[in-house]
Design a protein around this motif. Structure first.
Motif, PDB file in Angstrom:
ATOM      1  N   GLU A  47      50.013  11.149 -54.632  1.00 55.71           N
ATOM      2  CA  GLU A  47      50.194  11.061 -53.182  1.00 55.71           C
ATOM      3  C   GLU A  47      51.133   9.891 -52.889  1.00 55.71           C
ATOM      4  N   SER A 100      54.648  11.265 -47.520  1.00 54.87           N
ATOM      5  CA  SER A 100      54.230  12.644 -47.285  1.00 54.87           C
ATOM      6  C   SER A 100      52.757  12.675 -46.905  1.00 54.87           C
ATOM      7  N   ASN A 101      52.379  13.734 -46.192  1.00 54.15           N
ATOM      8  CA  ASN A 101      50.953  13.870 -45.873  1.00 54.15           C
ATOM      9  C   ASN A 101      50.255  14.864 -46.803  1.00 54.15           C
TER      10      ASN A 101
END
Lengths: 376, 218
Positions: free
Chosen positions: A226, A230-231
């Motif tokens: 992650e 970015s989500n």
């Protein structure tokens, strides 16, 4: 007169009995049977059995307390599933920040365990043998759902190694949900003449996991991915070092875990049964010694390959750790920066002890049960 | 009648206390528990004799005598699941000449040597004999005698084996013991004494303040 004396004695006995009752009678959970160095414990302790552990322990000078086998039972009257063949501290490495001294506190002398003391037993502990304490612990809530919930239990075995000025508590907790806690607690007197010098206590663990028996075990790495750009996050499980002996590092951004699965055992949902190695740590040690250059190592089991400092040699023949008989190795650090609470100089002596600092890891089952364990 | 009631109550209380006592003492201190993971004296003796013979055969003994540092129980996984495990002895010798450990795996019941490994610079335990030698050397070293002063009679010595992985370090490959001096449960902060068993040298160092390793604002 005799009657008065007898009454007085009876009263005194009653007062004594009442005083001690809450501490070690009413609130203590009952132990399962012990045969030699093997303990069988059902959970919930004192209730109708739902799960169980069977654990064999051993100990020796320069080795401390270790586990010689652990089997778990998912439900009453089901097969015992082997989880561990052998689990122990291979060594304890203690390098001081100036570069010297560098001690191996397990192999540095023939350090032995300390005999069980009354203070070790607490309100509910008992002796598993003259060096080893066994406890059934209430480990708090294992799940909650509004007004419903469940308190968990574990069988904890522990002992204390007397490493000259230092003591190490070696602790293994076998929990009702099939997980196991491995902990090393560093405590006692700071090194004389270097009482204020920072240093590290690295637990060098060796875990011979034999899930459902010796063969068919595969080591994999679980990584989370992650970024702040970015989500979207992803998780991936991949072969450890391409399926060969080797090493890898713990990355806090990846929540790195090792996973050992068995080729021949699936749960009711058809998923492979496995265990995750989950770290419990405050940082990552890197020392001159090459065994400390990586956090996890995996090797194929070979008789006599027991020394953490020899890992680079053990992996040099690139044997398979896929569908094989595997051994995991892990370094668990405790960084000790001395503080006033460790003690004080008094007339040429150091008076005081370092309070226990714990490091270690957990083994957690994955897809061992068909659904939530310890749930109605 | 009252006496009978008191006697009955006393007996009941005694039984209850006994019961609680049994709960408390259901643990064991039975040393026979250790037999399954400890070598017997006969097994140890046999293992050491076999290991010594094997080392002679393989010409692993060099000029300086070897030091036996440990004889411990171990086991090998059986070839088939569920088959009985064989008891082994791991005999560890330390070779001063090249700072090497000689590890011999012996199966005493079969009078068989299964494996011999020679591993340079492996951290292996200090034997009691070596510790006694180090302790004797330290306690007659003038600067140690001076530093201990009147406390010399009451100190108990302990030892920690020093290791270094830095090949440039002058102590690399040496068997060096850091001596600790304890009075009761407390340790003296000085002298900070070392004994190099490889060279038989003793020296002391000044206690280390540790301040330069822990930098920060006061």
């Amino acid at each position: 007169m005799n009657v008065i004396i007898t009454r007085a004695r009876l009263l005194a006995a009653c007062v004594f009995a009442l005083a001690i009752t809450p501490a070690w009678s009413q609130s203590c959970l009952p132990f399962g049977p012990q045969s030699g160095n093997t303990i069988t414990q059902t959970f919930p302790a004192g209730g109708s059995a739902q799960t169980a552990w069977r654990v064999t322990f051993g100990h020796a000078p320069a080795k401390g307390l270790y586990i010689l086998g652990a089997w778990f039972q998912r439900a009453p009257n089901t097969n015992w599933i082997q989880v561990l063949y052998d689990a122990r501290l291979s060594n304890i490495f203690v390098p001081y920040h100036p570069g010297s001294p560098r001690y191996y506190d397990l192999s540095g002398f023939n350090f032995d365990l300390v005999g069980v003391a009354n203070v070790d037993l607490g309100p509910c502990g008992a002796t598993a043998d003259r060096y080893v304490i066994k406890e059934i612990r209430d480990r708090g809530m294992v799940w909650k759902d509004d007004y419903a919930g469940r308190r968990g239990h574990d069988l904890t075995l522990w002992a204390t190694l007397d490493a000259a000025n230092y003591n190490y508590m070696m602790l293994y907790s076998f929990r009702d949900d099939g997980s196991i806690g491995f902990r090393l607690g560093a405590t006692a007197r700071n090194l004389p003449g270097m009482e204020l010098v920072p240093h590290m206590h690295d637990g060098l663990w060796r875990l011979d996991i034999d899930l459902n028996g010796f063969s068919g075990d595969t080591v994999q790495i679980h990584r989370h991915s992650e970024t702040a750009a970015s989500n979207v996050a992803t998780d991936a499980m991949s072969a450890f070092n391409g399926g060969k002996e080797g090493f890898t590092d713990w990355d806090p951004l990846q929540f790195t875990e090792l996973n050992v699965s068995d080729a021949n055992m699936r749960n009711g949902q058809g998923r492979r049964v496995s265990y995750d190695l989950m770290v419990v740590r405050e940082g990552t040690p890197r020392h001159l010694e090459n065994f400390s250059h990586h956090d996890f190592w995996a090797t194929r089991y070979r008789f006599g390959e027991d020394h953490y400092t020899q890992l680079a040699t053990y992996i040099s023949n690139n044997e398979s750790v896929s569908n094989s008989d595997v051994v995991l190795w892990y370094i668990s650090p405790a960084h000790h920066m001395p503080r006033s609470e460790d003690g004080i100089y008094v007339n040429g002596f150091w008076r005081g002890v370092a309070l226990a600092m714990w490091s270690g890891f957990d083994l957690r089952p994955r897809d061992l049960f068909d659904g939530t364990p310890l749930f109605p | 009648m009252r006496n009978r009631i008191i006697a009955f109550a006393g007996a009941a209380l005694s039984l209850w206390l006994l019961g609680v006592g049994l709960v408390r003492s259901q643990g064991t201190q039975d040393p026979s528990i250790e037999a399954s993971f400890t070598l017997s004296a006969a097994e140890s003796e046999k293992a050491v004799a076999l290991a010594r013979r094997e080392m002679e055969t393989r010409k692993l003994r060099l000029k300086i005598p070897l030091q036996l540092v440990a004889v411990e129980w171990t086991r090998e996984k059986p070839e088939k699941e569920g088959a009985p495990e064989k008891r082994f002895a791991l005999v560890t010798y330390y070779r001063y000449e090249d700072d090497a450990a000689i590890l011999t795996l012996v199966e005493p019941a079969a009078s068989r040597v299964a494996k011999v490994d020679v591993i340079p610079h492996l951290p292996v335990p200090l034997s009691s004999e070596e510790f006694q030698r180090a302790s004797a050397l330290a306690l007659k070293f003038p600067q140690v005698v001076e530093a201990l002063g009147a406390r010399a009679k009451e100190v108990k010595t302990e030892g920690l084996l020093l290791r270094t992985s830095d090949e440039k370090d002058q102590l690399f490959g040496h068997r060096v013991v850091r001596m600790l001096f304890r009075v009761g449960t407390d340790y003296l902060t000085r002298p900070v004494a070392f004994v190099d068993l490889t060279t038989q040298k003793v020296w002391i160092e000044e206690p280390h303040t540790g301040h330069e390793q822990h930098k920060g604002t006061e």
